[in-house]
Design an enzyme around this catalytic site. Structure first.
Site, PDB file in Angstrom:
ATOM      1  N   ASP A 101       0.850  -1.195   0.000  1.00 46.13           N
ATOM      2  CA  ASP A 101       0.000   0.000   0.000  1.00 46.13           C
ATOM      3  C   ASP A 101       0.885   1.243   0.000  1.00 46.13           C
ATOM      4  O   ASP A 101       1.940   1.267   0.643  1.00 46.13           O
ATOM      5  CB  ASP A 101      -0.907   0.004   1.238  1.00 46.13           C
ATOM      6  CG  ASP A 101      -1.887   1.171   1.180  1.00 46.13           C
ATOM      7  OD1 ASP A 101      -2.684   1.213   0.226  1.00 46.13           O
ATOM      8  OD2 ASP A 101      -1.843   2.045   2.064  1.00 46.13           O
ATOM      9  N   GLU A 113       0.818   5.609   0.441  1.00 47.26           N
ATOM     10  CA  GLU A 113       0.095   6.854   0.702  1.00 47.26           C
ATOM     11  C   GLU A 113       0.684   7.889  -0.247  1.00 47.26           C
ATOM     12  O   GLU A 113       1.909   7.931  -0.446  1.00 47.26           O
ATOM     13  CB  GLU A 113       0.256   7.313   2.162  1.00 47.26           C
ATOM     14  CG  GLU A 113      -0.282   6.332   3.192  1.00 47.26           C
ATOM     15  CD  GLU A 113      -1.753   5.991   2.999  1.00 47.26           C
ATOM     16  OE1 GLU A 113      -2.493   6.811   2.423  1.00 47.26           O
ATOM     17  OE2 GLU A 113      -2.166   4.884   3.394  1.00 47.26           O
ATOM     18  N   HIS A 158      -5.588   4.119   6.990  1.00 46.59           N
ATOM     19  CA  HIS A 158      -5.032   5.086   6.047  1.00 46.59           C
ATOM     20  C   HIS A 158      -3.550   5.329   6.268  1.00 46.59           C
ATOM     21  O   HIS A 158      -2.959   6.112   5.554  1.00 46.59           O
ATOM     22  CB  HIS A 158      -5.804   6.415   6.021  1.00 46.59           C
ATOM     23  CG  HIS A 158      -7.244   6.230   5.676  1.00 46.59           C
ATOM     24  ND1 HIS A 158      -7.654   5.625   4.514  1.00 46.59           N
ATOM     25  CD2 HIS A 158      -8.367   6.542   6.353  1.00 46.59           C
ATOM     26  CE1 HIS A 158      -8.974   5.569   4.498  1.00 46.59           C
ATOM     27  NE2 HIS A 158      -9.428   6.115   5.595  1.00 46.59           N
ATOM     28  N   ASP A 185      -2.977  -0.418   6.520  1.00 49.44           N
ATOM     29  CA  ASP A 185      -3.788  -0.829   5.367  1.00 49.44           C
ATOM     30  C   ASP A 185      -3.204  -2.050   4.661  1.00 49.44           C
ATOM     31  O   ASP A 185      -3.928  -2.900   4.148  1.00 49.44           O
ATOM     32  CB  ASP A 185      -3.917   0.339   4.372  1.00 49.44           C
ATOM     33  CG  ASP A 185      -4.998   1.325   4.820  1.00 49.44           C
ATOM     34  OD1 ASP A 185      -5.575   1.111   5.907  1.00 49.44           O
ATOM     35  OD2 ASP A 185      -5.258   2.301   4.095  1.00 49.44           O
TER      36      ASP A 185
END
Ligand code: SF4
Length: 1002
Positions: free
Chosen positions: A12, A14, A147, A152
């Site tokens: 994942d 961000e 998040h 995540d």
């Protein structure tokens, strides 16, 4: 011993935004795992080289300070590349993360496994598919700090493992179907399903067991059905599923509910009606409502209008207890013990032979990824469902195209050859108990209560043989939406993409003299002296079709050309309309954009007598005549093909009509013929300006609809690069439909909704329902809100159409949100106004630590509501569907600002046509529609919980215009203050921190 699981990498990122080209990565997390064993992890913050948007800081919790000293992406790229190698990458919407990596030279060879895609297929009934919701549905705990990349990533890994376990439990035959889907090669799930199939076959020692062409085919020939039907849940459904269903009884919770109601509610009879006419009970409480309901249900029918009760129920949320409780009480007394049954709308059931035939067979081009996903999802669901009802699954917008390939609704169409009856009569699946429609109908016939939707009710009542027509008592919930639902149900449209796809599905010529479509599939059976049967391949060559069929393909080609021409002419007509600034349109009450010829036109053009004055009209008429003639030729040829297939079947099977794939082609041809005839008739009536009972209009699809048009076309070979207008029609007098279907001397109907009375009069609602005089009883059940809600009415701001209005609104929002530290929802009536406020208040409020989210810019209404429930110091701006979505979560904003009164847009042709029927449009139509819409929205926004709150009506017309009082009197009693906008923040804080009600202005 089982085979060792492969290693995969959950990942994942961000990022500062959604665009891989312009946005940067701020955090990376990855977990290498084999089954449920973690092999290695990787986690780092990344310096983005630019400021992080405030929204990202708030949602991720990553601050600029934390990024001080973090490495640039280039510095970690090599380590990350080594970590992921060529292993499969797992993540929620992993193509998004992979896009960022690939842009930076990593991950080009890694297969992707998207847990979002997997979840939509394996959990077909979830209302939403964000990672948290999927985890919840699978029973996986969600840790705080969602998040952040590692949280995540861990969650995505756990979700994947749980979904994988579900996939491993599906039947081998279903897995084979999933792996064989006619999906595009780049659909990530296709490779995953194929890999799974290979592993399962190796494990089971089974290698591609052929279902067709062997035992399966022989079985199908004997049974007349596809053998896979035996794995459907409907086959295992016990005849009497009623044992587990609770029978209606008055229970302890019901009695408690009555007590609660007694305390909370007030019943207000219609103005001019004495309480005694409604009830002998004083004070008027739940007993009055109960009596009114029981009277309608039990007393003998009198006359059409007196057999209807209008009952407004505004208790917050969707609480209809005061109607449903007495109805339940009555039912317990009269019930013969039969079970409640549900009836969905036409097209609302899975049709099993279509599933085995039309759905999986390619007739017009390769499926889009979303359609393939829709079919995969339907495949899993089809094996579990007991009802076959569409409402059991949630299909995302493009997935609904998959549903259209398999839905019921075509079975009542008579065949071209009358001896053969309709598909319903012929259907062997129905005769052998494998039809969801007929099962539902059987249940309805024996039930004492039917539960259905507005559309389901209308569909049934409009049929020549209705199941529900004999039911004497009806309760219409959400009756204030009934007119909208009637309009939606009765709207038809002529859309280029749909028309071309219908023609392509009958047949189309491909490059290299090959032919595709239903005619191509049936070519051997349709050939004079042919062998009969169906083509073994999806396309056939020229040698396989005879002269008659060649002529048919040419007819289809000519029809497609004519369709292209008429839509090109529609485009020119709309351009002319826009370029004229439409004095014509303005006279008729609808505004044009006033744009230049050739530019995109968003305003609808209502087709009236005056449209004849456009210079392009004559060409439109000429082009339509061509379309009408050529569509008729296609209809004729399709019916001829249908007859030929039925004749072949007759001679081959004698009594055994209704079997197999040939019959499914016959049904599809009959369905397309019917649709083409209806579309031809629509165009015909619009072009002869048959204005009296119907309204017709041309409109460009909205951006989303256009995207859908393009995707649909791309998926089905009807390539389009520019949008084409859609021709719509709708009956003007929807009340006449309601009268025809619902009101008569032998039935009794309770119309109950959240907003029915305008200033305590029901005349407007009676008109909408087609009740012709005022004798029908009407009452309102409400709760007081004087101690809960303050209505603040700024009285010194410009009216919404004045030049300074927007500036005043923005200033007020900034001051209010600053005082409340967020906690504010603002509802706009237009997206343009929303965007304008968003641009001006966002920088100021975010500098003060208050997050501003705008519908469309920061997410869909559903996503924004979800954020509301978890974030503080937040302001949300919504418009359009936001008004209707309100209440989908339990979140009630502390302060709601209504930027403008929700007046109906009279540039919308159907609304304009309806408004024309009123002599005083403003007072008889515009104000009632707006007032009831406001009541409905506030019922959910402000009154669905008991928390103290404030509603600001930032539209001075509520105090400056005489109709403002009507609007205010349409709302239940609240405390109210009028005052200068400068006093707003202080007054709101005072209200929220005090108790009790406030008198009108001190
Ligand atoms: S009758 Fe046959 S064709 Fe019609 S919905 Fe039922 S299963 Fe489908």
């Amino acid at each position: 011993m089982g085979k060792k699981q492969p290693i995969r990498v959950a990942l994942d990122l961000e990022t500062t935004g959604l665009h891989e080209e312009q946005d940067a990565i701020v955090e990376v997390a990855a977990i290498k795992f084999r089954g449920d064993t973690i092999v290695d992890t990787f986690e780092t913050l990344v310096a983005p080289g630019r400021p992080i948007p405030y929204r990202v800081q708030r949602l991720t919790g990553i601050t600029p300070q934390q990024l001080l000293g973090a490495p640039q992406f280039e510095a970690i790229a090599r380590t990350l590349r080594d970590f992921i190698g060529d292993l499969p990458l797992v993540g929620h919407s992993i193509p998004f993360d992979a896009g960022f990596l690939r842009r930076r030279g990593l991950g080009h060879n890694n297969p992707l496994i998207d847990t979002f895609e997997l979840a939509t297929v394996l959990l077909p009934s979830l209302p939403g598919y964000n990672l948290g919701k999927v985890a919840d549905a699978l029973g996986i705990p969600v840790s705080p700090g969602r998040h952040r990349a590692m949280v995540d990533t861990t969650l995505a890994k756990d979700v994947f493992l749980a979904l994988h376990a579900r996939l491993q439990a599906v039947d081998l035959s279903l897995l084979e179907e999933l792996a064989r889907l006619d999906a595009p090669r780049d659909w990530p799930l296709l490779a995953f399903f194929r890999q799974e199939l290979r592993e399962r076959q190796e494990l089971d020692g089974v290698r591609g067991l052929p279902l067709r062409g062997s035992l399966g085919d022989r079985f199908a020939a004997q049974l007349g059905m596809d053998p896979r039907i035996l794995s459907f849940a409907i086959a295992r459904q016990p005849e009497d599923i009623s044992e587990s269903s609770p029978s209606p009884q008055t229970s302890a919770p019901a009695l408690e509910a009555v007590e609660q109601l007694q305390k909370r509610i007030e019943v207000i009879p219609e103005q001019g009606v004495t309480p005694e006419q409604i009830s002998q009970h004083k004070p008027m409480t739940y007993q009055a409502a109960r009596e009114a309901v029981l009277r309608i249900l039990t007393e003998a029918p009198v006359s059409e209008s007196q057999n209807a009760l209008l009952m407004e129920v505004t208790l917050g949320g969707n609480d209809y207890t005061p109607v449903l409780l007495p109805a339940l009480e009555w039912l317990c007394e009269v019930s013969d013990g039969s079970e409640p049954a549900e009836l969905a709308e036409r097209g609302g059931y899975l049709c099993t032979p279509r599933w085995f035939g039309a759905a999986l067979r390619r007739t017009s081009g390769e499926l889009k990824a979303e359609q393939a996903r829709g079919l995969a999802k339907l495949g899993l669901w089809a094996q579990q469902t007991l009802t076959g009802e569409r409402s059991e699954i949630s299909l995302l917008s493009q997935e609904t195209l998959a549903w259209e390939r398999v839905s019921s609704g075509i079975e009542r169409i008579p065949a071209a050859d009358e001896r053969s009856g309709s598909a319903y009569q012929r259907c062997v699946y129905r005769r052998k108990g494998y039809c969801f429609v007929s099962r539902a109908e059987e249940r309805v016939k024996t039930a004492s209560v039917i539960v259905t939707t507005h559309a389901g009710l209308l569909d049934d009542l409009s049929r020549p043989v209705s199941l529900l027509a004999s039911i004497e008592r009806r309760i219409i919930l959400d009756a204030d939406l009934f007119e909208d639902e009637l309009s939606r149900w009765s709207t038809a449209d002529l859309d280029r993409t749909r028309l071309i796809n219908l023609l392509n599905t009958i047949g189309t010529e491909l490059p290299g003299e090959r032919y595709q479509g239903l005619l191509a599939l049936a070519a051997p059976a349709l050939r004079e002296n042919g062998p009969g049967g169906l083509s073994a391949t999806l396309t056939v060559g020229k040698a396989e079709i005879d002269a008659r069929m060649r002529a048919w393909f040419q007819t289809l080609h000519a029809a497609r050309a004519a369709v292209e021409t008429i839509f090109a002419q529609f485009n020119l007509l709309l351009e002319e309309f826009a370029s004229q600034g439409s004095s014509n349109g303005r006279e008729k009450g609808h505004k044009a954009t006033g744009g230049r010829a050739g530019e995109r036109i968003d305003q609808p053009l209502r087709i009236t007598d005056q449209t004849r004055n456009f210079s392009s009209w004559a060409n439109v008429e000429r082009a339509w005549q061509q379309v009408a003639a050529r569509l008729q030729a296609v209809i004729d040829l399709a019916r001829e093909a249908e007859r030929a297939l039925l004749t072949t079947q007759h001679s081959r099977h004698h009594l055994d009509i209704g079997n197999g794939e040939e019959d499914s082609i016959v049904s599809e041809l009959a369905s397309i013929t019917k649709q083409l005839s209806a579309l031809k008739q629509l165009g015909q009536q619009a072009l002869v300006l048959n204005e009296n009972k119907y309204v017709y209009w041309l409109k460009m699809p909205q951006t989303a609809a256009f995207a859908q048009q393009r995707q649909a076309a791309a998926g089905q070979t009807a390539e389009i690069t520019t949008p084409t207008p859609i021709l719509y029609t709708q009956p003007v007098d929807t009340a006449a439909l309601s009268r025809r279907f619902l009101l008569n001397n032998h039935t009794r109907t309770i119309f109950t909704g959240i907003g029915l009375a305008v200033d305590n009069h029901y005349t407007f609602s009676r008109g909408r329902f087609g009740i012709e005089n005022d004798h029908s009883p009407a009452l309102s059940v409400v709760t007081e809100h004087q101690e809960q809600t303050l209505l603040y009415l700024p009285n010194d701001v410009p009216e919404p159409n004045m030049p300074q209005y927007q500036r005043h609104l923005d200033e007020a929002l900034i001051n209010l949100a600053s005082a409340l530290e967020g906690q504010t929802l603002v509802l706009f009536t237009s997206h343009a106004a929303l965007r304008s406020s968003y641009a001006s208040i966002k920088p100021v409020l975010e500098a003060r630590g208050i997050l501003v989210l705008g519908q469309g810019m920061d997410g869909s209404p559903r996503q924004l509501w979800q954020t509301c429930a978890t974030q503080e110091r937040l302001v949300v701006l919504g418009a359009g569907s936001f008004w209707d979505m309100i209440g989908e979560t339990r979140f009630v904003p502390t302060c709601t600002v209504i930027a403008r009164l929700p007046m109906p847009a009279l540039n919308d042709p159907p609304l304009a046509a309806r408004a024309e029927h009123y002599s005083d449009q403003l007072h008889q139509f515009t104000v009632p529609v707006a007032a009831l819409r406001l009541r409905r929205a506030l019922n959910r926004i402000a009154w669905s919980e008991r928390r103290r709150n404030v509603v600001v009506l930032f539209d001075r017309r509520i105090v400056s215009k005489e109709y403002g009082a009507t609007m205010l009197h349409t709302l239940p009693h609240c405390s109210q203050r009028q005052g200068p906008v400068s006093h707003l923040p202080e007054t709101v804080l005072d209200w929220l921190t005090s108790t009790g009600s406030w008198d009108s202005n001190p």
